[in-house]
Write an enzyme that holds these catalytic residues in place. Sequence first.
Site, PDB file in Angstrom:
ATOM      1  N   LYS A   1       0.856  -1.183   0.000  1.00 28.75           N
ATOM      2  CA  LYS A   1       0.000   0.000   0.000  1.00 28.75           C
ATOM      3  C   LYS A   1       0.899   1.242   0.000  1.00 28.75           C
ATOM      4  O   LYS A   1       1.089   1.902   1.025  1.00 28.75           O
ATOM      5  CB  LYS A   1      -0.922  -0.020   1.225  1.00 28.75           C
ATOM      6  CG  LYS A   1      -2.007   1.050   1.200  1.00 28.75           C
ATOM      7  CD  LYS A   1      -2.819   1.003   2.491  1.00 28.75           C
ATOM      8  CE  LYS A   1      -3.932   2.036   2.466  1.00 28.75           C
ATOM      9  NZ  LYS A   1      -4.671   2.089   3.758  1.00 28.75           N
TER      10      LYS A   1
ATOM     11  N   LYS B   1       1.616   4.436   8.874  1.00 29.44           N
ATOM     12  CA  LYS B   1       0.377   4.019   8.217  1.00 29.44           C
ATOM     13  C   LYS B   1      -0.369   5.238   7.682  1.00 29.44           C
ATOM     14  O   LYS B   1      -0.576   6.219   8.395  1.00 29.44           O
ATOM     15  CB  LYS B   1      -0.501   3.246   9.209  1.00 29.44           C
ATOM     16  CG  LYS B   1      -1.776   2.695   8.563  1.00 29.44           C
ATOM     17  CD  LYS B   1      -2.513   1.790   9.503  1.00 29.44           C
ATOM     18  CE  LYS B   1      -3.809   1.288   8.857  1.00 29.44           C
ATOM     19  NZ  LYS B   1      -3.543   0.446   7.667  1.00 29.44           N
TER      20      LYS B   1
ATOM     21  N   GLY C   1     -10.392  -2.463   1.770  1.00 28.27           N
ATOM     22  CA  GLY C   1     -10.024  -1.112   2.125  1.00 28.27           C
ATOM     23  C   GLY C   1      -8.708  -0.646   1.537  1.00 28.27           C
ATOM     24  O   GLY C   1      -8.565   0.530   1.166  1.00 28.27           O
TER      25      GLY C   1
ATOM     26  N   LYS D   1     -11.653   9.714   3.344  1.00 24.34           N
ATOM     27  CA  LYS D   1     -10.194   9.678   3.361  1.00 24.34           C
ATOM     28  C   LYS D   1      -9.642   8.618   2.412  1.00 24.34           C
ATOM     29  O   LYS D   1     -10.193   7.525   2.285  1.00 24.34           O
ATOM     30  CB  LYS D   1      -9.679   9.428   4.783  1.00 24.34           C
ATOM     31  CG  LYS D   1      -9.936  10.585   5.719  1.00 24.34           C
ATOM     32  CD  LYS D   1      -9.143  10.481   7.004  1.00 24.34           C
ATOM     33  CE  LYS D   1      -9.627   9.380   7.894  1.00 24.34           C
ATOM     34  NZ  LYS D   1      -8.973   9.419   9.225  1.00 24.34           N
TER      35      LYS D   1
ATOM     36  N   HIS E   1      -5.459  -4.900  10.225  1.00 28.55           N
ATOM     37  CA  HIS E   1      -5.785  -3.580  10.756  1.00 28.55           C
ATOM     38  C   HIS E   1      -6.765  -3.660  11.930  1.00 28.55           C
ATOM     39  O   HIS E   1      -6.535  -3.073  12.992  1.00 28.55           O
ATOM     40  CB  HIS E   1      -6.375  -2.699   9.648  1.00 28.55           C
ATOM     41  CG  HIS E   1      -6.878  -1.386  10.146  1.00 28.55           C
ATOM     42  ND1 HIS E   1      -6.032  -0.385  10.582  1.00 28.55           N
ATOM     43  CD2 HIS E   1      -8.141  -0.907  10.309  1.00 28.55           C
ATOM     44  CE1 HIS E   1      -6.751   0.656  10.978  1.00 28.55           C
ATOM     45  NE2 HIS E   1      -8.030   0.361  10.826  1.00 28.55           N
TER      46      HIS E   1
ATOM     47  N   HIS F   1      -7.504   3.922  17.546  1.00 18.90           N
ATOM     48  CA  HIS F   1      -6.542   4.325  16.526  1.00 18.90           C
ATOM     49  C   HIS F   1      -5.476   5.278  17.085  1.00 18.90           C
ATOM     50  O   HIS F   1      -4.926   6.100  16.363  1.00 18.90           O
ATOM     51  CB  HIS F   1      -7.267   4.996  15.351  1.00 18.90           C
ATOM     52  CG  HIS F   1      -8.138   4.059  14.575  1.00 18.90           C
ATOM     53  ND1 HIS F   1      -9.319   3.557  15.081  1.00 18.90           N
ATOM     54  CD2 HIS F   1      -8.006   3.524  13.335  1.00 18.90           C
ATOM     55  CE1 HIS F   1      -9.874   2.749  14.177  1.00 18.90           C
ATOM     56  NE2 HIS F   1      -9.105   2.723  13.113  1.00 18.90           N
TER      57      HIS F   1
END
Length: 429
Positions: A111, A187, A141, A178, A302, A286
């Site tokens: 990613k 990340k 995602g 986002k 995640h 988070h």
Amino acid sequence: MSIPHPQHRPGTPGAPGADVHGLHATGDPVSGAHAWTVATALPVRYRVRFVPGVLDPRNPALARAGGPPGRRLVVVDARVHELHGHRLRRYLDAQDVEYETHVLLAHEQVKTMDAVFQVADRMDSFGISRRGEPVIAVGGGVLTDVVGLACSLYRRSTPFVRVPTTLIGLVDAGVGAKTGVNHGRHKNRLGSYHPAVDTLLDPGFLTTLDRRHLGNGLAEILKVALIKDADLFFLLERHGRALLDSGFQSPAAGAAVLGRAVHGMLQELQPNLWEHRLERLMDYGHSFSPTVEMRALPELLHGEAVCVDMALTTVVARRRGLLDAGQAERILRLMRRLELPVWHPLMEPVTLAEALADTVRHRDGRQRLPLPCGIGAGVFVDDLGGAELGDAAGWLRTWSATEATEATEAAGAGAAGAAGSVRGSGTRA
């Protein structure tokens, strides 16, 4: 979902240096103004909707999403292409869509901006129109984040349509604005705000999702429940394990859980889409997880990292009196019941301190750390210290080890009992 932006008040019509469009000039505009202030508003409107059977050739929803039918570049996750590529081709052919497909390997380790450049190159070779040919992103995602960032950059704004195929995509990554990719050890350090014009949610994809990735998405649903929606927590207590077992194919319970999770996310996002306010309930879980997840790759997914974070902060909340002992126990046991981790070796003082320091920078110099206050509500704190974190992490490590031991012993006893009953049955026979 319609998202209003704060409207800027333009200058008074007829006043020197002002007009109704919000351009204000200081000094004399004729002989030479010293400065201008431009005030404008960008209205944003995007849709998130459940569309069961989205790849049914008789269902026109995807072909018409984001604009009239026409040419489409379809970017699809490599694993999703293996499972559903034939259905996707059959659908696009049946709907008379002129299309090209770009298959992209999409997971956290790849990613990066390289993946974004791959998508941009394919958009270029396809000759995509700037406004009327939205890119279709089909995948989890990671895939939708990559495509979204590429579309935000390509000609500064190209529309795209999301078709999430994972549970975490349906309830989290696929519903907000986002986009982002990882950079270095961080990340989603590079990203933008660029919502898909249309997001089509089809729970049917979950039938091909493995158990671990279902749990991964359940962690983000649990986040919404703990910090915002007590009724959703009760639903997870009652039906969560069955939904994990059935791949969310229990119609009534599955629809209720998914609907409440998506609605709760959008309720929080809509008034603060651009994150001008940095106290955000949806940041629960988070604060430490981004650092832990990236350092543990590929060990933690995640949602698993988020759950470890939530377990830690549940203990912090209990020790501060924000949760009573029974509530904290229910939370931790539900995490276990959903087969989610509550502990990881990286949850140690040095890593936690570094994670918190990075979070403070991300939240503009303050912790703004959400903690559960009872089940279904949250508060923000700015005074979490290293000693308090270390004590909570130590307690959680001990609790986790004890629970694991008890579970192993219970499983052994169950196996022995089963063996005994088989032998007994054989003897009786």
